[in-house]
Scaffold this motif. Structure first.
Motif, PDB file in Angstrom:
ATOM      1  N   ARG A 132       1.507  -6.772 -16.368  1.00 38.56           N
ATOM      2  CA  ARG A 132       0.489  -6.060 -15.578  1.00 38.56           C
ATOM      3  C   ARG A 132      -0.868  -6.111 -16.283  1.00 38.56           C
ATOM      4  O   ARG A 132      -1.901  -6.314 -15.650  1.00 38.56           O
ATOM      5  CB  ARG A 132       0.923  -4.624 -15.335  1.00 38.56           C
ATOM      6  CG  ARG A 132      -0.164  -3.724 -14.729  1.00 38.56           C
ATOM      7  CD  ARG A 132       0.402  -2.404 -14.261  1.00 38.56           C
ATOM      8  NE  ARG A 132       1.010  -2.553 -12.944  1.00 38.56           N
ATOM      9  CZ  ARG A 132       1.979  -1.775 -12.475  1.00 38.56           C
ATOM     10  NH1 ARG A 132       2.487  -0.821 -13.235  1.00 38.56           N
ATOM     11  NH2 ARG A 132       2.444  -1.962 -11.257  1.00 38.56           N
ATOM     12  N   GLY A 136      -2.560  -8.227 -13.832  1.00 39.30           N
ATOM     13  CA  GLY A 136      -2.681  -7.230 -12.772  1.00 39.30           C
ATOM     14  C   GLY A 136      -3.942  -7.337 -11.946  1.00 39.30           C
ATOM     15  O   GLY A 136      -3.908  -7.217 -10.714  1.00 39.30           O
ATOM     16  N   GLN A 141      -1.064  -7.831  -4.894  1.00 36.72           N
ATOM     17  CA  GLN A 141      -0.200  -6.662  -4.741  1.00 36.72           C
ATOM     18  C   GLN A 141      -0.685  -5.465  -5.566  1.00 36.72           C
ATOM     19  O   GLN A 141      -0.247  -4.341  -5.341  1.00 36.72           O
ATOM     20  CB  GLN A 141       1.235  -7.013  -5.163  1.00 36.72           C
ATOM     21  CG  GLN A 141       1.888  -8.074  -4.311  1.00 36.72           C
ATOM     22  CD  GLN A 141       3.273  -8.422  -4.819  1.00 36.72           C
ATOM     23  OE1 GLN A 141       4.120  -7.555  -5.008  1.00 36.72           O
ATOM     24  NE2 GLN A 141       3.523  -9.713  -5.040  1.00 36.72           N
ATOM     25  N   GLU A 142      -1.585  -5.703  -6.500  1.00 34.54           N
ATOM     26  CA  GLU A 142      -2.088  -4.642  -7.361  1.00 34.54           C
ATOM     27  C   GLU A 142      -3.445  -4.089  -6.894  1.00 34.54           C
ATOM     28  O   GLU A 142      -3.978  -3.159  -7.489  1.00 34.54           O
ATOM     29  CB  GLU A 142      -2.242  -5.166  -8.798  1.00 34.54           C
ATOM     30  CG  GLU A 142      -0.949  -5.500  -9.494  1.00 34.54           C
ATOM     31  CD  GLU A 142      -0.269  -4.280 -10.098  1.00 34.54           C
ATOM     32  OE1 GLU A 142      -0.476  -3.151  -9.594  1.00 34.54           O
ATOM     33  OE2 GLU A 142       0.465  -4.463 -11.071  1.00 34.54           O
ATOM     34  N   ARG A 145      -3.832  -0.352  -6.229  1.00 32.80           N
ATOM     35  CA  ARG A 145      -3.682   0.402  -7.472  1.00 32.80           C
ATOM     36  C   ARG A 145      -4.973   0.361  -8.293  1.00 32.80           C
ATOM     37  O   ARG A 145      -5.441   1.394  -8.790  1.00 32.80           O
ATOM     38  CB  ARG A 145      -2.511  -0.172  -8.284  1.00 32.80           C
ATOM     39  CG  ARG A 145      -2.249   0.533  -9.604  1.00 32.80           C
ATOM     40  CD  ARG A 145      -1.128  -0.167 -10.358  1.00 32.80           C
ATOM     41  NE  ARG A 145      -0.918   0.437 -11.654  1.00 32.80           N
ATOM     42  CZ  ARG A 145      -0.109   1.458 -11.895  1.00 32.80           C
ATOM     43  NH1 ARG A 145       0.557   2.010 -10.893  1.00 32.80           N
ATOM     44  NH2 ARG A 145       0.038   1.958 -13.112  1.00 32.80           N
ATOM     45  N   TYR A 146      -5.552  -0.829  -8.435  1.00 32.12           N
ATOM     46  CA  TYR A 146      -6.783  -0.954  -9.215  1.00 32.12           C
ATOM     47  C   TYR A 146      -7.973  -0.317  -8.504  1.00 32.12           C
ATOM     48  O   TYR A 146      -8.871   0.231  -9.154  1.00 32.12           O
ATOM     49  CB  TYR A 146      -7.048  -2.423  -9.551  1.00 32.12           C
ATOM     50  CG  TYR A 146      -6.267  -2.881 -10.754  1.00 32.12           C
ATOM     51  CD1 TYR A 146      -6.799  -2.763 -12.034  1.00 32.12           C
ATOM     52  CD2 TYR A 146      -4.980  -3.403 -10.625  1.00 32.12           C
ATOM     53  CE1 TYR A 146      -6.083  -3.163 -13.148  1.00 32.12           C
ATOM     54  CE2 TYR A 146      -4.254  -3.807 -11.733  1.00 32.12           C
ATOM     55  CZ  TYR A 146      -4.811  -3.677 -13.004  1.00 32.12           C
ATOM     56  OH  TYR A 146      -4.081  -4.069 -14.108  1.00 32.12           O
ATOM     57  N   GLY A 161       1.957  -0.458  -6.728  1.00 36.38           N
ATOM     58  CA  GLY A 161       1.533  -1.814  -7.069  1.00 36.38           C
ATOM     59  C   GLY A 161       2.697  -2.788  -7.158  1.00 36.38           C
ATOM     60  O   GLY A 161       3.782  -2.554  -6.621  1.00 36.38           O
ATOM     61  N   ARG A 162       2.498  -3.872  -7.871  1.00 33.42           N
ATOM     62  CA  ARG A 162       3.501  -4.933  -7.983  1.00 33.42           C
ATOM     63  C   ARG A 162       4.633  -4.526  -8.906  1.00 33.42           C
ATOM     64  O   ARG A 162       4.417  -3.890  -9.944  1.00 33.42           O
ATOM     65  CB  ARG A 162       2.826  -6.193  -8.508  1.00 33.42           C
ATOM     66  CG  ARG A 162       3.690  -7.446  -8.553  1.00 33.42           C
ATOM     67  CD  ARG A 162       2.805  -8.646  -8.842  1.00 33.42           C
ATOM     68  NE  ARG A 162       3.556  -9.878  -9.012  1.00 33.42           N
ATOM     69  CZ  ARG A 162       2.985 -11.073  -9.183  1.00 33.42           C
ATOM     70  NH1 ARG A 162       1.657 -11.185  -9.195  1.00 33.42           N
ATOM     71  NH2 ARG A 162       3.720 -12.163  -9.338  1.00 33.42           N
TER      72      ARG A 162
END
Length: 266
Positions: A132, A136, A141-142, A145-146, A161-162
């Protein structure tokens, strides 16, 4: 075909000469077809480069933090000196009754196997966290989240996230190249400058690589007859798209780079 003529009586000197002939020497050492034959072969003799992992087990304090990931009473985790993926760790059990056993034999002990599984779960989580950190920000897929981390007041609970743990493979080689028991913990990408041959790739991309979760193995499991199965001679088949490249290594290496870039961005 004509029958061979009756052999003449041979004297002791002739018998002794034939025993020392190259033909008889070749017959003495058969190709290893099982893990037991493999361990008994001359190539597995103690000492030399094949015993190099022993130093990490015996005295991990003598190595830098760039090599040792962590250590405890029962295990040492290190970075593989010749990584075959962008992240490649080795988990080394320190149980002296198991360290020089083939994993097929060592993992027949249910208590030991459970201890290994618990430690593998721990190091898999560490490897996932490192992936990550490494990739990441590039992963689609992240993104959520970010994005949540970038706001002034991040939420108490971030989007999951992933699932990077699914991108980590943990297992052993049915024909280990080193004498001391070790478990490979690595990213699935198989993208590395150290990936230089069919043997390198197929040792991590065919049944030659046995997942820790597959143990204990049945007595008749074909992976115990790895030499006979010829796993290391299989064609180059992409781990991600399953395209067969035959023996075209240069073309395959270029393809691995493409797959790596797509994998980390997914």
């Amino acid at each position: 075909m004509s029958r061979p003529q009756k052999a003449e009586k041979r004297d002791a000197c002739t018998n002794f000469t034939e025993l020392l002939s190259p033909k008889n020497k070749q017959q003495k050492h058969k190709d290893p077809h099982t893990w037991y034959d493999y361990l008994q072969s001359e190539k597995r003799a103690p000492g030399g480069p094949r015993d190099a992992l022993g130093a990490y087990i015996e005295n991990p304090e003598s190595f830098s933090s760039n090599v040792i990931v962590y250590q405890n009473q029962n295990f040492v985790a290190i970075r593989d000196r010749y990584p075959k993926s962008t992240l490649h760790l080795l988990l080394l059990p320190r149980d002296l009754s198991k360290t020089r056993l083939h994993p097929f034999d060592a993992f027949d002990d249910p208590e030991f196997l459970e201890n290994v599984r618990v430690e593998v779960k721990k190091i898999r989580a560490l490897a996932a966290a490192e992936l990550r950190r490494m990739y990441g920000k590039e992963s689609a897929q992240e993104k959520r989240r970010y994005d949540a981390l970038d706001v002034k007041f991040p939420p108490d609970e971030l989007p999951s996230g992933r699932d990077w743990e699914k991108e980590v493979m943990c297992g052993i080689h049915s024909g280990p190249s080193m004498n001391h028991l070790h478990i490979h913990v690595m990213s699935v990408d198989r993208y590395s400058e150290r990936m230089k041959s069919k043997k390198h790739y197929n040792s991590f991309s065919t049944p030659f690589f046995v997942d820790v979760d597959d143990f204990p193995l049945p007595q008749d499991d074909p992976r115990k007859y790895f030499k006979r199965q010829g796993y290391l001679q299989w064609d180059y088949i992409c781990w991600r798209c399953e395209r067969n490249f035959g023996n075209k290594f240069a073309e395959f290496k270029g393809h691995l780079e493409e797959e790596f870039n797509e994998w980390k961005r997914q």
